[in-house]
Design a protein around this motif. Structure first.
Motif, PDB file in Angstrom:
ATOM      1  N   VAL A  29       0.839  -1.204   0.000  1.00  0.00           N
ATOM      2  CA  VAL A  29       0.000   0.000   0.000  1.00  0.00           C
ATOM      3  C   VAL A  29       0.876   1.255   0.000  1.00  0.00           C
ATOM      4  N   GLU A  87       0.964   3.998  -2.970  1.00  0.00           N
ATOM      5  CA  GLU A  87       0.656   5.411  -2.734  1.00  0.00           C
ATOM      6  C   GLU A  87       1.783   6.310  -3.235  1.00  0.00           C
ATOM      7  N   SER A  89      -6.479  -1.645  -5.325  1.00  0.00           N
ATOM      8  CA  SER A  89      -7.378  -1.134  -4.287  1.00  0.00           C
ATOM      9  C   SER A  89      -6.992   0.288  -3.878  1.00  0.00           C
ATOM     10  N   VAL A  90      -5.692   0.578  -3.896  1.00  0.00           N
ATOM     11  CA  VAL A  90      -5.227   1.938  -3.593  1.00  0.00           C
ATOM     12  C   VAL A  90      -5.675   2.892  -4.700  1.00  0.00           C
ATOM     13  N   GLU A 122      -8.325   2.530  -6.534  1.00  0.00           N
ATOM     14  CA  GLU A 122      -9.770   2.702  -6.319  1.00  0.00           C
ATOM     15  C   GLU A 122     -10.033   3.719  -5.210  1.00  0.00           C
ATOM     16  N   ASP A 123      -9.305   3.567  -4.110  1.00  0.00           N
ATOM     17  CA  ASP A 123      -9.504   4.457  -2.959  1.00  0.00           C
ATOM     18  C   ASP A 123      -9.256   5.919  -3.329  1.00  0.00           C
ATOM     19  N   GLN A 124      -8.386   6.122  -4.329  1.00  0.00           N
ATOM     20  CA  GLN A 124      -8.083   7.500  -4.754  1.00  0.00           C
ATOM     21  C   GLN A 124      -8.976   7.956  -5.913  1.00  0.00           C
ATOM     22  N   GLY A 125      -9.988   7.139  -6.220  1.00  0.00           N
ATOM     23  CA  GLY A 125     -10.997   7.553  -7.192  1.00  0.00           C
ATOM     24  C   GLY A 125     -10.686   7.258  -8.644  1.00  0.00           C
ATOM     25  N   VAL A 141     -12.193  -6.854  -6.389  1.00  0.00           N
ATOM     26  CA  VAL A 141     -11.628  -5.566  -6.797  1.00  0.00           C
ATOM     27  C   VAL A 141     -12.434  -5.014  -7.971  1.00  0.00           C
ATOM     28  N   GLU A 142     -12.372  -3.710  -8.157  1.00  0.00           N
ATOM     29  CA  GLU A 142     -13.199  -3.067  -9.177  1.00  0.00           C
ATOM     30  C   GLU A 142     -12.533  -3.009 -10.550  1.00  0.00           C
TER      31      GLU A 142
END
Length: 222
Positions: free
Chosen positions: A33, A37, A65-66, A68-71, A92-93
């Motif tokens: 992660v 980032e 996933s990171v 995704e978390d940031q859009g 996961v998306e």
């Protein structure tokens, strides 16, 4: 400790057992992660704008996933079916593709706004089969990556080079493929925290981002 790429090819090494272990280890997750980032930070994406990104060697989708978390929206490719199966289990998306990065990135020209890769590039420096030639596989990878990025995009690839020769090998092939950029080495004086990021630019030569953990040494320099 033996490097994983010396033990077996990636599609063999990351079997079902290893894939599950990899994705359940809290230390590995934290490191992945953090590196993801940092890679996204080095991409210098436009603020508050969702981007369409490629995750190379996406594994079980920890880095995705990171994203995704940031859009952001993403597509992941990996050579290990077991790792991708875990990514599917994790729901996961991103869209997932079973693919060998050494055979190139199979996407249309200009598809992506950027690309990241975490802990995958060093595998291309090995010849796992008699037909594998690292120089050719690296060039195929970088040239196809260059093609599938938009003309202002960056790619940031975190990897674990074994020696200076490998650093030179990957950097040379990336530049031959048309990229500008080079290595950003965070915390260069720390054996534990030291991390290598290959920062590649498509839109011309720009100054490399500042490495972390180098403030004291570079103080006073422009």
């Amino acid at each position: 400790m033996s490097r994983p790429e010396h033990l077996a090819p990636p599609d063999i090494f990351y079997n079902e057992e290893e894939a599950k272990k990899y994705t359940q280890n809290s230390r590995i997750i934290d490191i992945q992660v953090q590196m993801s980032e940092r890679a996204i930070e080095l991409l210098t994406l436009p603020e508050d704008t969702p981007c369409y990104l490629l995750d190379i060697g996406c594994g079980s989708g920890l880095s995705g996933s990171v994203l995704e978390d940031q859009g952001h929206f993403w597509v992941g490719l990996d050579i290990s079916k077991a790792m991708l199966d875990v990514a599917l289990e994790r729901e996961v998306e991103g869209d997932l593709l079973l693919s060998d990065m050494g055979q190139g990135c199979p996407f249309r020209a200009g598809t992506f706004d950027g690309a990241i890769s975490i802990s995958a590039l060093q595998w291309l420096c090995n010849a796992d089969k008699a037909s594998h030639k690292p120089v050719q596989r690296l060039y195929k990878f970088f040239s196809s990556l260059y093609a599938c990025l938009s003309r202002s995009a960056r790619a940031v690839l975190q990897f674990y080079p074994e020696n200076n020769e490998q650093m030179e090998l990957v950097t040379t092939q990336a530049m031959k493929a048309g990229f500008y950029g080079g290595l950003v080495i965070d915390y260069p004086n720390s054996s534990k925290a030291k991390k290598f990021f290959l920062v590649l630019m498509t839109g011309g030569n720009m100054p490399l981002p500042k490495a972390l953990g180098t403030e004291q040494k570079s103080q006073g320099k422009v």
